[in-house]
Design an enzyme around this catalytic site. Sequence first.
Site, PDB file in Angstrom:
ATOM      1  N   GLU A  36       7.110 -11.475 -26.267  1.00 52.53           N
ATOM      2  CA  GLU A  36       6.193 -10.342 -26.060  1.00 52.53           C
ATOM      3  C   GLU A  36       6.925  -9.024 -25.801  1.00 52.53           C
ATOM      4  O   GLU A  36       6.351  -7.960 -25.989  1.00 52.53           O
ATOM      5  CB  GLU A  36       5.193 -10.628 -24.956  1.00 52.53           C
ATOM      6  N   TRP A  76      -3.883  -1.580  -1.135  1.00 59.61           N
ATOM      7  CA  TRP A  76      -3.872  -2.795  -1.959  1.00 59.61           C
ATOM      8  C   TRP A  76      -4.313  -3.883  -1.004  1.00 59.61           C
ATOM      9  O   TRP A  76      -3.513  -4.333  -0.172  1.00 59.61           O
ATOM     10  CB  TRP A  76      -2.471  -3.044  -2.501  1.00 59.61           C
ATOM     11  N   ARG A  78       1.442   1.853  -5.862  1.00 61.00           N
ATOM     12  CA  ARG A  78       1.612   0.848  -4.791  1.00 61.00           C
ATOM     13  C   ARG A  78       0.284   0.214  -4.378  1.00 61.00           C
ATOM     14  O   ARG A  78       0.261  -0.743  -3.612  1.00 61.00           O
ATOM     15  CB  ARG A  78       2.263   1.500  -3.574  1.00 61.00           C
ATOM     16  N   CYS A  86       0.865  -1.176   0.000  1.00 57.61           N
ATOM     17  CA  CYS A  86       0.000   0.000   0.000  1.00 57.61           C
ATOM     18  C   CYS A  86       0.904   1.230   0.000  1.00 57.61           C
ATOM     19  O   CYS A  86       2.115   1.125   0.161  1.00 57.61           O
ATOM     20  CB  CYS A  86      -0.853   0.031   1.266  1.00 57.61           C
ATOM     21  N   LYS A 137      -1.824  -4.353 -20.520  1.00 56.80           N
ATOM     22  CA  LYS A 137      -1.523  -5.040 -19.264  1.00 56.80           C
ATOM     23  C   LYS A 137      -2.650  -6.009 -18.897  1.00 56.80           C
ATOM     24  O   LYS A 137      -2.403  -7.114 -18.463  1.00 56.80           O
ATOM     25  CB  LYS A 137      -1.331  -4.023 -18.127  1.00 56.80           C
ATOM     26  N   HIS A 177       9.757 -34.681 -33.038  1.00 57.73           N
ATOM     27  CA  HIS A 177       8.469 -34.951 -33.717  1.00 57.73           C
ATOM     28  C   HIS A 177       8.093 -33.843 -34.689  1.00 57.73           C
ATOM     29  O   HIS A 177       6.927 -33.688 -35.042  1.00 57.73           O
ATOM     30  CB  HIS A 177       7.372 -35.154 -32.661  1.00 57.73           C
ATOM     31  N   ASN A 212       0.885  -0.358   6.275  1.00 54.88           N
ATOM     32  CA  ASN A 212       1.230  -1.129   5.082  1.00 54.88           C
ATOM     33  C   ASN A 212       1.950  -2.379   5.568  1.00 54.88           C
ATOM     34  O   ASN A 212       2.922  -2.295   6.297  1.00 54.88           O
ATOM     35  CB  ASN A 212       2.159  -0.321   4.169  1.00 54.88           C
ATOM     36  N   GLY A 213       1.435  -3.546   5.215  1.00 54.58           N
ATOM     37  CA  GLY A 213       2.079  -4.803   5.619  1.00 54.58           C
ATOM     38  C   GLY A 213       1.010  -5.810   6.018  1.00 54.58           C
ATOM     39  O   GLY A 213      -0.162  -5.668   5.686  1.00 54.58           O
ATOM     40  N   LYS A 220       7.561 -14.673 -22.565  1.00 52.86           N
ATOM     41  CA  LYS A 220       8.266 -13.480 -22.080  1.00 52.86           C
ATOM     42  C   LYS A 220       9.152 -12.904 -23.181  1.00 52.86           C
ATOM     43  O   LYS A 220       9.154 -11.706 -23.456  1.00 52.86           O
ATOM     44  CB  LYS A 220       9.152 -13.829 -20.877  1.00 52.86           C
ATOM     45  N   GLU A 271       6.517 -20.402 -20.721  1.00 53.59           N
ATOM     46  CA  GLU A 271       6.492 -19.050 -20.150  1.00 53.59           C
ATOM     47  C   GLU A 271       7.721 -18.264 -20.597  1.00 53.59           C
ATOM     48  O   GLU A 271       7.624 -17.075 -20.922  1.00 53.59           O
ATOM     49  CB  GLU A 271       6.397 -19.115 -18.631  1.00 53.59           C
TER      50      GLU A 271
HETATM   51  C1  AGP Z   1       1.948 -11.999 -19.542  1.00 56.47           C
HETATM   52  O1  AGP Z   1       3.282 -11.525 -19.600  1.00 56.47           O
HETATM   53  C2  AGP Z   1       1.048 -11.303 -20.497  1.00 56.47           C
HETATM   54  N1  AGP Z   1       1.095  -9.912 -20.302  1.00 56.47           N
HETATM   55  C3  AGP Z   1      -0.345 -11.884 -20.613  1.00 56.47           C
HETATM   56  O2  AGP Z   1      -0.193 -13.140 -21.213  1.00 56.47           O
HETATM   57  C4  AGP Z   1      -1.156 -12.086 -19.294  1.00 56.47           C
HETATM   58  O3  AGP Z   1      -0.556 -13.098 -18.521  1.00 56.47           O
HETATM   59  C5  AGP Z   1      -2.564 -12.553 -19.697  1.00 56.47           C
HETATM   60  O4  AGP Z   1      -3.178 -11.526 -20.431  1.00 56.47           O
HETATM   61  C6  AGP Z   1      -3.434 -12.923 -18.501  1.00 56.47           C
HETATM   62  O5  AGP Z   1      -3.615 -11.783 -17.686  1.00 56.47           O
HETATM   63  P1  AGP Z   1      -4.211 -12.002 -16.210  1.00 56.47           P
HETATM   64  O6  AGP Z   1      -3.236 -12.856 -15.469  1.00 56.47           O
HETATM   65  O7  AGP Z   1      -4.337 -10.625 -15.649  1.00 56.47           O
HETATM   66  O8  AGP Z   1      -5.543 -12.695 -16.342  1.00 56.47           O
END
Ligand code: AGP
Length: 583
Positions: free
Chosen positions: A467, A73, A27, A2, A578, A483, A99-100, A464, A460
């Site tokens: 993207e 938060w 935060r 927070c 995001k 395969h 905060n904590g 990363k 993953e």
């Molecule tokens: C992850 O790096 C991406 N930005 C994206 O795949 C994200 O994980 C996905 O959109 C799911 O978002 P969420 O976890 O907020 O549901």
Amino acid sequence: MCGIIGYIGSKKASSVMLDSLRKLEYRGYDSVGMAVFDKELRARKGIGRVDLVNDRLDFQELKGNVGIAHTRWATHGGVTDDNSHPHFDCTGKVVIVHNGIIENFLELKDQLKRLGHGFKSDTDSEVVAHLIEKYLDLGNTFYDSVIKSVGELKGSFALLALYAGEPDKIIAVRKDSPLVIGVGEGENFIASDVPAFLKHSRKAVFLKNHDVAVITKDAISIYNLETCREEVKQIQRIDWNVEQAEKTGFPHFMLKEIFEQPTTLRQALNQNMQKLNNTLREIKQARRVYFIAAGTSYHASMIGKQLLARKGIGSECVIASEYKNIINMVDDDTVVVAISQSGETADLIEAVRESKKNGAKVFSIINGPGSTLTRISDDTIYIYAGPEIGVASTKAFTGQLAVLYLMAMPELKDELITLSNKLEEMLKKEGLIRRIAEKIRNANDVYFLGKGLNYPTALEAALKLKEISYIHAEGMPAGELKHGTLALIEKGVPVMVFAPKNEFFHETISGAQEVKARGGYLIGFGDEKHEVFDEFLKVPKTLPELYPLIFTIIFQLLSYYTSILRGNNPDFPRNLAKSVTVK
Ligand code: AGP
């Protein structure tokens, strides 16, 4: 995480703190409030972001030159007006912001209730105001009352307290959660972070753990909670601009959030184990179990599926946008585990709503408090990672994994807690990882191989990298290359291999040897080097199940530095948002 701010001086405290709260919203932003002293303590607070709540409550109507404020938060207690900070004691003469996480708040609350205290919220923080009241009633000074109260707390806290009986001071206490004093002329500031006061002062005193500060408009005294001795104030000059300050000096939020992970992993492990055990029991008893998620959260769910399988519990992972393929299988004997950092992913929200219509019980694992997914789930487990600003998910992923490990394998809790030290060790390899990024910066394609729990790790890693660097990347099981994809391997193609010395080591190495025979450039990550690798990054040993958490630091930093080397902004990659709140 927070944001808290206190001000004491000759300006209008509410105006100063309103501006500071805006600088601290990164935060936390599910609710906000402030308390100001002007002949008595007055407070205004509510759910929503700073400016939305200010439009409703007009904070600047609060007069007075000393106050404390908070942007939340949520951790303990839902997102409600009553759970918003600040919190008062019974008399209205003591007010605090926190905060904590106070781990023993339930027992303290019971003790205080037996003494006749009445509570207005279901937060952990409110107990602090009532503890201070208890000690004031016993004739202690405000300072001694704070010290004695803090002595009863277990957990992490950054606390600010005001008392109407001694309104010329703010008392602040720091244990684990950050607090920094902004030193002014005839005024002083105390906040979670520098951005809150940077426009007023570049002179800062960072409180250390177990520091307690008594702050008036003209003086700052700092004492050590344990020795009670006064400490020498170390005033530092802050040369950051405001934007840098929000990243606490890191060039990008993504790098800041990668480096937060030793802390956020510990926060994610701070769970109500009874609640996790109950959730696991419901999962065990269900006829069908579906993990539903998207992107990074989907990869976390794939690890969750394997962890449950090791305990004899079957489950399926479903990509949120593909839920219609299984929805007719969902009934009142189905448990859905929805995983989401934001709790706002449209595909997932729809999948959960349809699952509930079919009678499923829905548990969600979420970072964002007060999110839509929280409201439509039967129960929510929070990962407590604090706001994740970078579009590429980093600390949320390790937070999700921490909860999944803790739920499926509670016996690993001690090793998981020590693992945060191993993440610190991995972060120190930043320079080595940046050198690997220099080797792949011009690649057209990069492949990641892993087996078992490191197959989702490879997926993953690929997500990363692509993207934020815009290099095509693919993750796959080490045994799957032959395969088909092996046809794409030619001289110099970088192939990264997660190869811990676990039960899959030899099969993983044979996958790597197939690549080697075709001229691929092999980069290995593990606890024991093998001659098949052209490059190798040694990682600290841990339990076989826990290597995904170790490897995550590698590919997050690798992706970050590759992105930078290619001139991208890792925080805001092209075409992406995001939180994907549209289908
Ligand atoms: C992850 O790096 C991406 N930005 C994206 O795949 C994200 O994980 C996905 O959109 C799911 O978002 P969420 O976890 O907020 O549901």
